[in-house]
Each structure stands twice: as structure tokens, then as C-alpha cells.
Design a protein around this motif. Structure first.
Motif, PDB file in Angstrom:
ATOM      1  N   ILE A  51     -12.615   9.263   8.082  1.00  0.00           N
ATOM      2  CA  ILE A  51     -12.623   7.855   8.447  1.00  0.00           C
ATOM      3  C   ILE A  51     -13.465   7.082   7.431  1.00  0.00           C
ATOM      4  N   ARG A  52     -13.440   5.777   7.547  1.00  0.00           N
ATOM      5  CA  ARG A  52     -14.193   4.936   6.625  1.00  0.00           C
ATOM      6  C   ARG A  52     -15.617   4.765   7.144  1.00  0.00           C
ATOM      7  N   GLY A  53     -16.572   5.063   6.273  1.00  0.00           N
ATOM      8  CA  GLY A  53     -17.968   4.948   6.651  1.00  0.00           C
ATOM      9  C   GLY A  53     -18.630   3.742   6.024  1.00  0.00           C
ATOM     10  N   LYS A  54     -19.941   3.799   5.917  1.00  0.00           N
ATOM     11  CA  LYS A  54     -20.723   2.699   5.369  1.00  0.00           C
ATOM     12  C   LYS A  54     -20.383   2.499   3.894  1.00  0.00           C
ATOM     13  N   ARG A  55     -20.322   1.262   3.480  1.00  0.00           N
ATOM     14  CA  ARG A  55     -19.995   0.865   2.102  1.00  0.00           C
ATOM     15  C   ARG A  55     -18.622   1.377   1.669  1.00  0.00           C
ATOM     16  N   GLY A  56     -17.735   1.597   2.632  1.00  0.00           N
ATOM     17  CA  GLY A  56     -16.370   1.972   2.320  1.00  0.00           C
ATOM     18  C   GLY A  56     -16.157   3.420   1.930  1.00  0.00           C
ATOM     19  N   ARG A  57     -17.192   4.238   1.987  1.00  0.00           N
ATOM     20  CA  ARG A  57     -17.040   5.634   1.600  1.00  0.00           C
ATOM     21  C   ARG A  57     -16.401   6.435   2.728  1.00  0.00           C
ATOM     22  N   LYS A  58     -15.670   7.486   2.365  1.00  0.00           N
ATOM     23  CA  LYS A  58     -15.026   8.330   3.364  1.00  0.00           C
ATOM     24  C   LYS A  58     -16.030   9.317   3.951  1.00  0.00           C
ATOM     25  N   VAL A  59     -15.999   9.440   5.266  1.00  0.00           N
ATOM     26  CA  VAL A  59     -16.872  10.384   5.952  1.00  0.00           C
ATOM     27  C   VAL A  59     -16.024  11.200   6.931  1.00  0.00           C
ATOM     28  N   PRO A  60     -16.368  12.466   7.144  1.00  0.00           N
ATOM     29  CA  PRO A  60     -15.574  13.314   8.028  1.00  0.00           C
ATOM     30  C   PRO A  60     -16.071  13.289   9.476  1.00  0.00           C
ATOM     31  N   VAL A  61     -15.167  13.589  10.371  1.00  0.00           N
ATOM     32  CA  VAL A  61     -15.493  13.809  11.780  1.00  0.00           C
ATOM     33  C   VAL A  61     -14.856  15.126  12.177  1.00  0.00           C
TER      34      VAL A  61
END
Length: 246
Positions: A51-61
Motif C-alpha cells: 500500500i502507499r505509505g508516508k511520502r508516497g513510498r510503498k509499504v507492505p502489510v
């Protein structure tokens, strides 16, 4: 949010398309060979969603099987619950184009479960908990980078703000060195790191100052004088045995 220690805004706004497009594909054979049996099993156990995280970076869940079952139930009943087809969010609200706020959900359930300190159950404090307690594991720089990347942290920020409190660190770690020095056992722990040093602060050891004190005490001097007189009276030849002098 609780399991992944994710920011509440990131999970709340998870797009439905991100969940549907994710797949639980098998790892590359070369990568599987480099992993342990447990690690390969974990790869099959979890589902990973980006998903999209802080500052537009991709982060996993990472989703457990029980989470996947619950989400599947939500998807099956979207129309029944009155969620518009145009609503793009996974955790959509009925008859609206918005999403459920994770912070409100956690706050409500923290009180409902009768937690002793429900105010501490927030996404921010839970993220700080894993960042802080990870210091106890003595992770390598590479492993710390991986954890920071998973949490969506800049590694410099992670190292600056997610550390064990200085007082706790000194009490738990540095005190081992001081104890080893005090007890004269530092050489016993040659080549070990702080986690491998085990020393009991209540351990009693005999030091030179204790020996000097015992021999210089009045009782010790009286005993030595008695032995000297006995030897002199017997012309220096005595078969007497004084176990205290052994």
C-alpha cells in the motif's frame, strides 16, 4: 494495524484494488534454498499487500489466514451492507464514499476489551514499541535496515528516535562491563558481545583486599604470635598442625 504496527492512515485508506491484485506466489527456487524451513513456511502462511505509505513510498502489510478470511467476508457482503460500487476503499463505510478511521476503531476496542491503559493503544505508540524493543534483539545493521524499511521509517530517524531509553540501556547493558571489571572477570568474557555476558551482581568473590584484611586483623595477628611462641618453646621442631595456616 496491531499486527503490522502500521500507521492508522495507511491501513484505513487501503485500496480494494491493492488487496485484490496481491497474490501469494511461490518464492523463486534460488531464494527458497537460501531460507530456512521455517522461513519458507512463513512465506506460505502470510499474504503480502503493498500500500502507499508516508511520502508516497510503498509499504507492505502482512495478513494472516484469519485476517484473509475476515476480509473475504467483508468483500462478499459489500453490496448487502450498502457500500457503493464506486467506493475504492477496502474498509469502506456503508452509504458513503469514505473509509473507517483506524484510530477510532482502536480507541473503541481498547476500551471495550477492558485494557488497563487503553490510552496507550495507539498506532503511534505501538510503532514506537517495536522500534524501541528491537534494540533488545541486537539486530545487525542489515536487519535493522529491513525493519525500518518495513515500518516505513528512514533509517536515520529510526536510529535517532527509536532507541532504548538511555538509562535503561546503561542499567541493562553497560553495567555488565562494570560488574565484570569489579569482580575481575572481564577476561572470562573475551570475544563475547554484551548479550553473551552473564554475570550475577550478587555473586561473591574473594579479592586481595579481603585477604589482607583477614591477615591484618587482631585475631589473625594473635594466632600467628601463638604459633611463633609454640615453635620457639619446642626448639623449632613441632609436629603440630594448624589448619588455619594451610
Amino acid at each position: 494495524m496491531l499486527f503490522n504496527r502500521r500507521r492508522e492512515g495507511e491501513v484505513s485508506q487501503m485500496p480494494l484494488s491493492a488487496y485484490i491484485s496481491s497474490n501469494q506466489s511461490d518464492a523463486h527456487p534460488d531464494i527458497s534454498m537460501a531460507l530456512t524451513d521455517l522461513e519458507n513456511k512463513l512465506c506460505q502462511y502470510f499474504k503480502r499487500v503493498e500500500i502507499r505509505g508516508k511520502r508516497g513510498r510503498k509499504v507492505p502489510v502482512l495478513l494472516t489466514p484469519s485476517m484473509q478470511e475476515s476480509i473475504s467476508l467483508l468483500l462478499e457482503n459489500r453490496n448487502t451492507c450498502g457500500i457503493p460500487n464506486e467506493n475504492p476503499f477496502l474498509f469502506a463505510r456503508p452509504y458513503a464514499m469514505t473509509f473507517f478511521r483506524g484510530s477510532d476503531c482502536i480507541r473503541e476496542f481498547a476500551v471495550a476489551c477492558s485494557a488497563k491503559n487503553p490510552q496507550t493503544l495507539t498506532s503511534t505508540k505501538l510503532r514506537k514499541q517495536i522500534g524501541t524493543l528491537s534494540e533488545v534483539l541486537n539486530l545487525s545493521n542489515t536487519e535493522l535496515d529491513q525493519l525500518a524499511d518495513f515500518l516505513g521509517h528512514d533509517i536515520r530517524v529510526h536510529r535517532q528516535f527509536y532507541r532504548l531509553p538511555e538509562g535503561t540501556l546503561q542499567l541493562a547493558k553497560i553495567s555488565k562491563i562494570l560488574l565484570a571489571l569489579e569482580k575481575g572477570r572481564l577476561a572470562d568474557f573475551k570475544g563475547r558481545n554484551l548479550n553473551e555476558i552473564n554475570i550475577d551482581p550478587e555473586e561473591e568473590v574473594t579479592v586481595d583486599s579481603d585477604l589482607e584484611e583477614s591477615t591484618s586483623s587482631p585475631k589473625g595477628n594473635d594466632y600467628i604470635m601463638s604459633v611463633s611462641i609454640y615453635v620457639c618453646l619446642n626448639n623449632g621442631t613441632s609436629d603440630a598442625h594448624f589448619p588455619e595456616l594451610d
